[in-house]
Scaffold this active site. Structure first.
Site, mmCIF file in Angstrom:
data_model
loop_
_atom_site.group_PDB
_atom_site.id
_atom_site.type_symbol
_atom_site.label_atom_id
_atom_site.label_comp_id
_atom_site.label_asym_id
_atom_site.label_seq_id
_atom_site.Cartn_x
_atom_site.Cartn_y
_atom_site.Cartn_z
ATOM 1 N N ASN A 1 89.432 33.783 103.459
ATOM 2 C CA ASN A 1 90.879 33.745 103.707
ATOM 3 C C ASN A 1 91.714 33.365 102.485
ATOM 4 O O ASN A 1 92.843 32.914 102.603
ATOM 5 C CB ASN A 1 91.195 32.906 104.954
ATOM 6 C CG ASN A 1 90.738 31.467 104.807
ATOM 7 O OD1 ASN A 1 90.364 31.035 103.723
ATOM 8 N ND2 ASN A 1 90.781 30.712 105.899
ATOM 9 N N TYR B 1 84.686 19.764 101.901
ATOM 10 C CA TYR B 1 84.535 20.230 103.285
ATOM 11 C C TYR B 1 83.710 19.272 104.140
ATOM 12 O O TYR B 1 83.115 19.692 105.139
ATOM 13 C CB TYR B 1 83.954 21.642 103.288
ATOM 14 C CG TYR B 1 84.976 22.698 102.875
ATOM 15 C CD1 TYR B 1 86.170 22.845 103.581
ATOM 16 C CD2 TYR B 1 84.746 23.550 101.793
ATOM 17 C CE1 TYR B 1 87.114 23.792 103.220
ATOM 18 C CE2 TYR B 1 85.692 24.511 101.429
ATOM 19 C CZ TYR B 1 86.871 24.629 102.145
ATOM 20 O OH TYR B 1 87.806 25.568 101.792
ATOM 21 N N LYS C 1 90.912 30.568 96.448
ATOM 22 C CA LYS C 1 89.465 30.543 96.643
ATOM 23 C C LYS C 1 88.800 31.686 95.870
ATOM 24 O O LYS C 1 89.497 32.597 95.381
ATOM 25 C CB LYS C 1 89.179 30.640 98.139
ATOM 26 C CG LYS C 1 89.639 29.422 98.950
ATOM 27 C CD LYS C 1 89.355 29.641 100.427
ATOM 28 C CE LYS C 1 89.699 28.446 101.282
ATOM 29 N NZ LYS C 1 89.433 28.715 102.722
ATOM 30 N N GLU D 1 91.813 15.268 98.522
ATOM 31 C CA GLU D 1 91.414 16.513 97.854
ATOM 32 C C GLU D 1 91.885 16.540 96.397
ATOM 33 O O GLU D 1 91.152 17.001 95.520
ATOM 34 C CB GLU D 1 91.971 17.709 98.641
ATOM 35 C CG GLU D 1 91.263 17.864 99.987
ATOM 36 C CD GLU D 1 91.972 18.811 100.958
ATOM 37 O OE1 GLU D 1 92.976 19.451 100.584
ATOM 38 O OE2 GLU D 1 91.507 18.902 102.111
ATOM 39 N N ARG E 1 97.708 34.785 104.216
ATOM 40 C CA ARG E 1 96.465 35.185 104.885
ATOM 41 C C ARG E 1 96.660 36.447 105.727
ATOM 42 O O ARG E 1 95.753 37.283 105.818
ATOM 43 C CB ARG E 1 95.931 34.022 105.722
ATOM 44 C CG ARG E 1 95.280 32.943 104.844
ATOM 45 C CD ARG E 1 95.086 31.655 105.589
ATOM 46 N NE ARG E 1 94.208 30.723 104.884
ATOM 47 C CZ ARG E 1 93.947 29.499 105.320
ATOM 48 N NH1 ARG E 1 94.488 29.050 106.443
ATOM 49 N NH2 ARG E 1 93.147 28.703 104.629
ATOM 50 N N HIS F 1 93.333 27.879 100.030
ATOM 51 C CA HIS F 1 93.178 26.589 100.719
ATOM 52 C C HIS F 1 94.441 25.766 100.522
ATOM 53 O O HIS F 1 95.030 25.778 99.450
ATOM 54 C CB HIS F 1 91.991 25.794 100.139
ATOM 55 C CG HIS F 1 91.979 24.377 100.622
ATOM 56 N ND1 HIS F 1 91.432 24.020 101.829
ATOM 57 C CD2 HIS F 1 92.529 23.233 100.105
ATOM 58 C CE1 HIS F 1 91.615 22.721 102.027
ATOM 59 N NE2 HIS F 1 92.286 22.216 100.986
HETATM 60 P P1 DAT Z 1 92.033 25.749 106.941
HETATM 61 O O1 DAT Z 1 91.435 26.375 105.711
HETATM 62 O O2 DAT Z 1 93.086 26.622 107.552
HETATM 63 O O3 DAT Z 1 92.497 24.335 106.734
HETATM 64 P P2 DAT Z 1 89.750 24.593 108.348
HETATM 65 O O4 DAT Z 1 89.977 23.358 107.550
HETATM 66 O O5 DAT Z 1 89.640 24.453 109.835
HETATM 67 O O6 DAT Z 1 90.871 25.691 108.062
HETATM 68 O O7 DAT Z 1 88.403 25.304 107.850
HETATM 69 C C1 DAT Z 1 88.112 25.380 106.474
HETATM 70 C C2 DAT Z 1 87.609 26.766 106.178
HETATM 71 O O8 DAT Z 1 86.379 26.988 106.861
HETATM 72 C C3 DAT Z 1 88.543 27.875 106.648
HETATM 73 O O9 DAT Z 1 89.512 28.207 105.697
HETATM 74 C C4 DAT Z 1 87.586 29.008 106.924
HETATM 75 C C5 DAT Z 1 86.315 28.327 107.347
HETATM 76 N N1 DAT Z 1 86.184 28.288 108.805
HETATM 77 C C6 DAT Z 1 86.842 27.473 109.670
HETATM 78 N N2 DAT Z 1 86.464 27.681 110.932
HETATM 79 C C7 DAT Z 1 85.523 28.667 110.890
HETATM 80 C C8 DAT Z 1 84.727 29.345 111.868
HETATM 81 N N3 DAT Z 1 84.834 29.038 113.164
HETATM 82 N N4 DAT Z 1 83.890 30.311 111.445
HETATM 83 C C9 DAT Z 1 83.772 30.620 110.137
HETATM 84 N N5 DAT Z 1 84.490 30.014 109.154
HETATM 85 C C10 DAT Z 1 85.349 29.055 109.525
HETATM 86 MG MG MG Z 2 91.462 22.591 106.362
#
Ligand code: DAT
Ligand code: MG
Length: 156
Positions: free
Chosen positions: A115, A52, A12, A129, A105, A118
């Site tokens: 973080n 997203y 990212k 994706e 991470r 991805h």
């Molecule tokens: P991942 O990246 O582990 O698959 P995810 O798909 O649930 O996690 O979310 C995508 C991204 O969005 C994640 O890397 C960071 C951000 N994110 C997720 N939940 C969040 C939250 N509660 N507050 C802020 N950012 C968040």
């Molecule tokens: Mg995800």
């Protein structure tokens, strides 16, 4: 049964700015996964929304979309046995403070908003994706990696 899969991985914008591209790639290479596509690009608003889409409407969505467009990403496709779950394991939990020590991470990120990496979370997400970022013609799946070459030589 052999579970050969493909997954979409991206360094990212914060990972690129912090010069963690090589470090992140190294971890997936060392595990034994095969890199079959890679490019650096600026994520467009359309790509960000597609990527997203599952988070539309959540409170953090606008900042997530802004962040993923805040600089170039390094987009990749990796292939291998159980590569989807394996890459998620090497990445660690979404929230770096909950990620296991030794994961990307945990080692390189402080908060979930930044973080650094991805990775797809299922076969359906991976294929969805990959199609956002790559044309199938850009995927270099034909070459044998060294593990395969060594296997073949030892069988001779
Ligand atoms: P991942 O990246 O582990 O698959 P995810 O798909 O649930 O996690 O979310 C995508 C991204 O969005 C994640 O890397 C960071 C951000 N994110 C997720 N939940 C969040 C939250 N509660 N507050 C802020 N950012 C968040
Ligand atoms: Mg995800």
């Amino acid at each position: 049964m052999q579970k050969e899969q493909r997954t979409f991985i991206a360094v990212k914008p914060d990972g690129v700015k912090r010069a963690l591209v090589g470090e992140i790639i190294k971890r997936f290479e060392q595990k034994g996964y095969k890199l079959i596509a890679m490019k650096m690009l600026d994520v467009t608003p359309e790509m960000a929304q597609k990527h997203y889409g599952e988070h539309i409407g959540k409170p953090f969505y606008p900042r997530l979309i802004e962040y993923i467009q805040s600089g170039p990403i390094v987009a990749m496709v990796w292939k291998g046995y159980n590569v989807i779950a394996g890459c998620r394991q090497l990445m660690g939990s979404t929230r770096p403070e909950e990620a296991q020590v030794g994961t990307i991470r945990a080692d390189y990120a402080l908060v979930q908003e930044y973080n650094v990496v991805h990775g797809s979370d299922s076969e359906a997400s991976a294929e969805r994706e990959i199609a956002i970022y790559f044309d199938e013609s850009e995927i270099c799946d034909e070459y044998q990696n060294m593990a395969e070459i060594v296997d073949v030589r030892l069988d001779d």
